[in-house]
Design a protein around this motif. Structure first.
Motif, PDB file in Angstrom:
ATOM      1  N   LEU A 453       0.835  -1.195   0.000  1.00 22.92           N
ATOM      2  CA  LEU A 453       0.000   0.000   0.000  1.00 22.92           C
ATOM      3  C   LEU A 453       0.871   1.247   0.000  1.00 22.92           C
ATOM      4  N   ASN A 454       0.569   2.173  -0.880  1.00 22.06           N
ATOM      5  CA  ASN A 454       1.263   3.463  -0.907  1.00 22.06           C
ATOM      6  C   ASN A 454       0.333   4.490  -0.275  1.00 22.06           C
ATOM      7  N   LEU A 455       0.611   4.869   0.977  1.00 20.99           N
ATOM      8  CA  LEU A 455      -0.302   5.718   1.729  1.00 20.99           C
ATOM      9  C   LEU A 455       0.401   6.981   2.224  1.00 20.99           C
ATOM     10  N   LEU A 485       5.415   4.940   2.916  1.00 21.15           N
ATOM     11  CA  LEU A 485       5.168   6.364   3.137  1.00 21.15           C
ATOM     12  C   LEU A 485       6.254   7.124   2.378  1.00 21.15           C
ATOM     13  N   SER A 486       5.859   7.881   1.390  1.00 24.32           N
ATOM     14  CA  SER A 486       6.833   8.548   0.515  1.00 24.32           C
ATOM     15  C   SER A 486       7.163   9.953   1.004  1.00 24.32           C
ATOM     16  N   ASN A 487       8.428  10.327   0.830  1.00 19.66           N
ATOM     17  CA  ASN A 487       8.894  11.692   1.106  1.00 19.66           C
ATOM     18  C   ASN A 487       8.516  12.179   2.504  1.00 19.66           C
ATOM     19  N   VAL A 488       8.855  11.360   3.492  1.00 16.76           N
ATOM     20  CA  VAL A 488       8.624  11.721   4.887  1.00 16.76           C
ATOM     21  C   VAL A 488       9.972  11.906   5.578  1.00 16.76           C
ATOM     22  N   SER A 489       9.932  12.347   6.832  1.00 15.94           N
ATOM     23  CA  SER A 489      11.162  12.575   7.582  1.00 15.94           C
ATOM     24  C   SER A 489      11.162  11.746   8.857  1.00 15.94           C
ATOM     25  N   LEU A 490      12.357  11.439   9.355  1.00 12.45           N
ATOM     26  CA  LEU A 490      12.529  10.762  10.633  1.00 12.45           C
ATOM     27  C   LEU A 490      12.970  11.799  11.658  1.00 12.45           C
ATOM     28  N   SER A 491      12.241  11.890  12.769  1.00 13.72           N
ATOM     29  CA  SER A 491      12.571  12.890  13.778  1.00 13.72           C
ATOM     30  C   SER A 491      12.609  12.263  15.172  1.00 13.72           C
TER      31      SER A 491
END
Length: 769
Positions: A453-455, A485-491
């Motif tokens: 799934l691309n969500l 999850l595309s184009n997200v960041s890790l914080s």
């Protein structure tokens, strides 16, 4: 570290998903997952999503089931002495337990034997068969093994002992001459569910002997089914689904005690609890000790005895975890030293033989190479080893070419066990290095994995989990859906776990976030050189202190294609938007670009030495600075499509910030209504109107200009009056309003956005991409 290329399992279109969901009366997420798994027939969908005990198949469909029952019935009636010969893993332990409890329900008191991994090895052992024969047994029943015991079973037959083989493993070229062989893949008698585990086969015998009472044992069959990683298709889904229901009834004293020790909440028990908590503990017994205590645990009715075994099991499992961690850490130097080898051969430094397979498996996952993990056995004076290999490399084929080097060897394409002299092991290590090329296997090539799934983060909620859970139980053949999850960041990354190797992090898209856990991934996160990545994982629920929160279990995260573009643009573009520019700084640039004539003319009157050019003139030099912001984004898009300079600083200066106020529809309507209902208002009186309506005078001036352009109002003898407009007008028909919207877009994208977001937007137009 193994590189992974993620691919969508299948790509049904939105139209296909919508149509399928409507036709089959399922949610869109369920529809997409079913399409990806090629489950499209209405009847198949029904049985897949709603497995129940009615779908258990006729046990007499299994080869020789009728013969096996006849022999068992006769043995029970004659009070014959029956022995069960099992195996030391979770499937073998549960198979033995099912058979033991079944015979006890029939009134027999069988004995059982679980082979010792270190003394007896895997499968039938002639010495142990002789031992059982000497006990005066009349019937031997094998569970989860036996089809490879041709010589051992012949020995039993020669002693006048009847033998029933129940097994599910690959068939040898020649079957043993047993009185009955109950197996799901006998040629010509293939069972409707050929994927049964050893526990599944044992349960089918219980079903044939006990009827409805066999359902008391289906929870044990579920453990063996999940633990042995057989395909969760057909009847296996029913066994696991019904087995989980049965576990909630606390029917088995020992299993209940084990669940309690694992802190498993019965109301929420799942196949994941079996796979990650129950099965590893049972397997640990056979890895470090003798697994007979596992059978005692699952068949006892004594609560205090069960608690003793569970406590012992927990200690053994903890020791197993420590041994694995220590051995795997010790192996790292050897892995590094063999970085150029296509096949890794690791020699243990006091590694426990029971964890060699786990060490080999972890090293294989880490390096994507075939791995042999070995340890010197003082009892036999030879090296004992376990091997694991990734998909695409046949370990059995590779080792079997050099079968003459082994003292003992067996296995299949992805796993093996062997005994070998140390001198021969060194020779084998050298010979194996040619095998990857022989099999056209490239250990450096990325591993191909599927996501489902691309969500977006906003799509992650409890309802999504409910939809996904409709396809449970998950396992081999029906993997838990992986979400991208595309184009997200890790914080807010933190290292957790005893050794600090695990990752706790938030995955965010700047507006929403979800908590995530990544086992062994802290170092990977620390090595990331960008904030933007694609994340892959399974969504679940983390319950803590009575609260349930969404949590993503990470499988991987990678620099996204978008992030790679941004990283490239960061080599070209510099963020000067919040800098104070002096003349000396400006003179460091070859050229300074202007979008507004007023700033261009002002700069010409200064003592700036850099070349001053308009945006539509050709840029000279390697380093330029864009001084001011454009009136609309199209001007800037066109500029960066042609701007091929080496370095460009973005300043975007303006002293007209008040002109970038956002139009407020409510305020506009309020002002227009006031003008329509009041007379004798002059332009000079607009200050009082603004004050009365609590509006800014600059807003009133802007709204009035729009009203005049759209013919909403007009000037009559110096007064503002309602115009008799003959047609409806849209606000964007006003040049002033349209210009304001364009400038607001400029403000939002070029000024207000963070630099990564700005570069992401630019990447769609910039000539460097």
């Amino acid at each position: 570290m193994t590189l992974i290329n993620w691919e969508k399992r299948k790509n049904p279109t939105n139209e296909e998903i919508t149509k399928f969901a409507a036709e089959k009366h399922v949610d869109r997420i369920v529809a997409e997952l079913l399409l990806e798994r090629d489950i499209t027939d209405t009847a198949d969908i029904e049985t897949f999503l709603h497995s129940d005990s009615k779908e258990l198949q006729d046990p007499f469909g299994l080869h020789d089931m009728d013969k096996a029952l006849e022999i068992i019935d006769e043995a029970v009636q004659s009070e014959a002495k029956i022995a069960i010969y099992g195996d030391y893993d979770a499937d073998g332990v549960t198979s033995t337990s099912i058979m033991k409890l079944t015979l006890q329900k029939l009134g027999n008191k069988p004995i059982f034997y679980i082979p010792d991994r270190f003394k007896d090895g895997y499968g039938p052992n002639m010495d142990r068969y002789k031992f059982l024969a000497d006990q005066g047994i009349d019937l031997l029943i094998t569970v989860d093994n036996g089809v490879s015991g041709k010589d051992e079973i012949k020995y039993m037959k020669d002693r006048g002992i009847k033998v029933i083989v129940t097994d599910h493993h690959d068939l040898p070229a020649e079957l043993p001459e047993a009185d009955a062989i109950v197996h799901p893949t006998i040629p010509g008698s293939e069972y409707i569910c050929p994927y049964l585990s050893g526990a599944g086969v044992a349960f089918k015998i219980a079903d044939a002997l006990l009827g409805e009472d066999a359902m008391d044992l289906i929870d044990l069959a579920a453990i063996g089914t999940v633990a042995d990683s057989v395909a969760l298709k057909g009847e296996n889904r029913v066994i696991v689904t019904e087995g989980l229901k049965q576990m909630k009834k606390n029917h088995h004293v020992g299993l209940t005690a084990l669940l309690k020790k694992c802190k498993i909440k019965l109301s929420d028990i799942s196949e994941e609890d079996i796979g990650f908590k129950i099965a590893p503990r049972i397997n640990a017994l056979g890895r470090l000790e003798n697994a007979s205590s596992g059978v005692e645990l699952l068949t006892t009715g004594d609560e205090s005895f069960a608690k003793e075994i569970v406590d012992e099991t927990e200690d053994i499992n903890s020791r197993r975890q420590e041994l694995v961690q220590s051995a795997f850490a010790d192996a790292q130097s050897q892995i590094a030293a063999q970085k150029d080898n296509g096949v890794l051969v690791l020699k243990g430094n006091d590694w426990h033989q029971g964890v060699l397979g786990i060490v080999a498996s972890r090293a294989m996952d880490q390096e994507n190479k075939p791995v042999l993990a070995t340890q010197f056995d003082e009892n036999s004076g030879v090296m004992k080893g376990s091997g694991r290999s990734p998909e695409g490399f046949n370990l059995f084929t590779a080792l079997n070419k050099h079968n003459d080097l082994f003292m003992a060897f067996g296995g299949h394409a992805q796993a093996c066990g062997f005994s070998i002299e140390e001198a021969q092991l060194d020779k084998l290590t050298e010979l194996l290095q040619a095998e990857p090329k022989e099999q056209d296997f490239d250990p450096q090539a990325p591993v191909i994995k599927d996501y489902d799934l691309n969500l977006k983060i906003e799509d992650l909620n409890m309802d999504l989990i409910k939809q996904i859970q409709q396809l449970a139980p998950f396992g081999m053949g029906n993997p838990k859906p992986v979400i991208k999850l595309s184009n997200v960041s890790l914080s807010q990354a933190k290292s957790i776990g005893k050794d600090g190797s695990h990752l706790k992090v938030n995955v965010t898209d700047n507006s929403r976030q979800v908590a995530a856990i990544g086992f062994g991934m802290f170092a990977q996160e620390q090595a990331m050189n960008t904030d933007i990545c694609d994340v892959y994982g399974e969504i679940g629920i983390n319950e803590w202190a009575g609260r349930k929160n969404l949590q993503l279990m990470l499988d991987d995260f990678q620099v996204s294609p978008e992030a790679k573009k941004i990283a490239g643009l960061k080599e070209i573009y510099l963020d000067y938007r919040n800098k104070r520019l002096s003349t000396s700084i400006l003179n460091h640039f070859d050229s300074i670009v202007f979008f507004n004539e007023v700033y261009y003319e002002a700069a010409k009157r200064s003592n700036v030495q850099a070349k001053l050019i308009r945006y539509d003139e050709e840029c000279d030099g390697k380093n330029i600075l864009i001084y001011d912001r454009p009136h609309n984004l199209d001007l800037f898009k066109n500029f960066i499509k042609e701007n091929n300079t080496q370095h460009t600083a973005l300043f975007f200066h303006t002293d007209l910030t008040e002109r970038y106020l956002k139009p407020d529809m409510i305020k506009m309507k309020t002002l227009l209504k006031y003008l329509y209902t009041h007379q004798n208002i002059t332009m000079d009186g607009m200050d009082l109107v603004a004050k009365y309506l609590n509006l800014q005078k600059i807003d009133v001036d802007f709204y009035l200009k729009v009203f005049f352009e759209l013919n909403f109002v007009k000037m009559v003898n110096g007064f503002v009056e309602k115009a008799n407009a003959s047609q409806q007008r849209e606000l964007i028909e006003s040049p002033t309003y349209l210009k304001r919207l364009q400038r607001n877009d400029v403000e939002k994208i070029l000024i207000e956005s963070n630099f990564d977001d700005l570069l992401s937007w630019m990447s769609d137009y910039d000539c460097h991409c």
